[in-house]
Design an enzyme around this catalytic site. Structure first.
Site, short mmCIF file in Angstrom:
data_model
loop_
_atom_site.label_atom_id
_atom_site.label_comp_id
_atom_site.label_asym_id
_atom_site.label_seq_id
_atom_site.Cartn_x
_atom_site.Cartn_y
_atom_site.Cartn_z
N PHE A 87 13.97 4.66 -3.14
CA PHE A 87 15.11 5.57 -3.07
C PHE A 87 16.38 4.75 -3.02
O PHE A 87 16.48 3.78 -2.28
CB PHE A 87 15.01 6.45 -1.82
CG PHE A 87 16.16 7.42 -1.68
CD1 PHE A 87 16.27 8.53 -2.49
CD2 PHE A 87 17.14 7.21 -0.72
CE1 PHE A 87 17.32 9.42 -2.36
CE2 PHE A 87 18.20 8.09 -0.58
CZ PHE A 87 18.29 9.20 -1.40
N VAL A 88 17.34 5.18 -3.83
CA VAL A 88 18.66 4.56 -3.85
C VAL A 88 19.68 5.64 -3.49
O VAL A 88 19.65 6.74 -4.06
CB VAL A 88 18.98 3.95 -5.24
CG1 VAL A 88 20.38 3.41 -5.29
CG2 VAL A 88 17.96 2.85 -5.56
N GLY A 96 22.27 -1.14 -10.44
CA GLY A 96 21.28 -2.22 -10.41
C GLY A 96 20.46 -2.31 -9.15
O GLY A 96 19.61 -3.20 -9.03
N GLY A 98 18.12 -0.10 -7.89
CA GLY A 98 16.71 0.23 -8.17
C GLY A 98 16.02 -0.88 -8.93
O GLY A 98 14.88 -1.26 -8.64
N ASN A 125 11.52 14.62 -12.58
CA ASN A 125 12.55 13.63 -12.28
C ASN A 125 12.85 12.77 -13.51
O ASN A 125 12.51 11.58 -13.58
CB ASN A 125 12.12 12.76 -11.09
CG ASN A 125 13.25 11.95 -10.52
OD1 ASN A 125 14.30 11.79 -11.13
ND2 ASN A 125 13.01 11.41 -9.34
N TYR A 132 12.34 4.05 -15.23
CA TYR A 132 11.09 3.30 -15.18
C TYR A 132 10.63 2.86 -16.57
O TYR A 132 10.19 1.72 -16.75
CB TYR A 132 9.99 4.12 -14.50
CG TYR A 132 10.27 4.46 -13.05
CD1 TYR A 132 10.91 3.56 -12.20
CD2 TYR A 132 9.89 5.68 -12.53
CE1 TYR A 132 11.16 3.87 -10.88
CE2 TYR A 132 10.13 6.00 -11.20
CZ TYR A 132 10.76 5.09 -10.38
OH TYR A 132 11.01 5.39 -9.07
#
Length: 160
Positions: A87-88, A96, A98, A125, A132
């Site tokens: 989680f960010v 940057g 994550g 999501n 990803y």
């Protein structure tokens, strides 16, 4: 902007718990989040830690976290890591953080002699899925995750 990835300590329990709650809100699952500071302290920093946490810090401020634990690939006959949560904080997204957390985890898998880093993502999501995939991750669409919890878990555990 300098991003520092550091292992969490017991002193970080309040911030970890707050991040878990923020993640639950983001994932629209706040109604399921029952994590307390006491439970986080006991399960992450007690005699048998169930998982590890690293924090991403930007100029001394906590920008995000990753919670992970070991897994094992029977086909590779090598250990790996399961990323349970990443989680960010919204104000740090797209900067940057994550990527830094995942880079740290990939390096940690390598340091531990592991063969893979795995995680799951909610199918709605899209921002996370795009992120990803931009890192080279691929969805394991041929696999379906199953979970036993609550009353079903208790019933299964108590079968003769």
């Amino acid at each position: 902007m300098s991003i520092e990835i550091v292992p969490a300590t017991p002193a970080d329990v309040p911030v970890i718990t707050a991040l878990i709650r923020a993640l639950a809100e983001y994932e629209r699952l706040a109604h399921e989040c029952v994590a307390t500071e006491a439970a986080v302290r006991a399960t992450l920093f007690g005699p048998r830690p169930a998982a590890e946490v690293v924090l991403a810090r930007v100029e001394g401020e906590t920008a995000g976290f990753a919670l992970f634990f070991p897994n094992y690939s029977t086909f590779l006959a090598r250990p790996g890591l399961w990323l349970e949560d990443l989680f960010v904080q919204p104000t740090y997204r797209g900067r940057g953080v994550g990527r830094a957390l995942l880079r740290w985890l990939a390096a940690e898998v390598t340091r531990r002699g592991g063969g893979r880093l795995e995680w799951s993502v909610l199918d709605w999501n899209e921002p996370a899925i795009r992120f990803y995939e931009s890192l080279g991750a691929r969805g394991m669409t041929e696999w379906t995750t199953y979970r036993v919890t609550g009353e079903a878990l208790a019933a299964l555990a108590s079968e003769p």
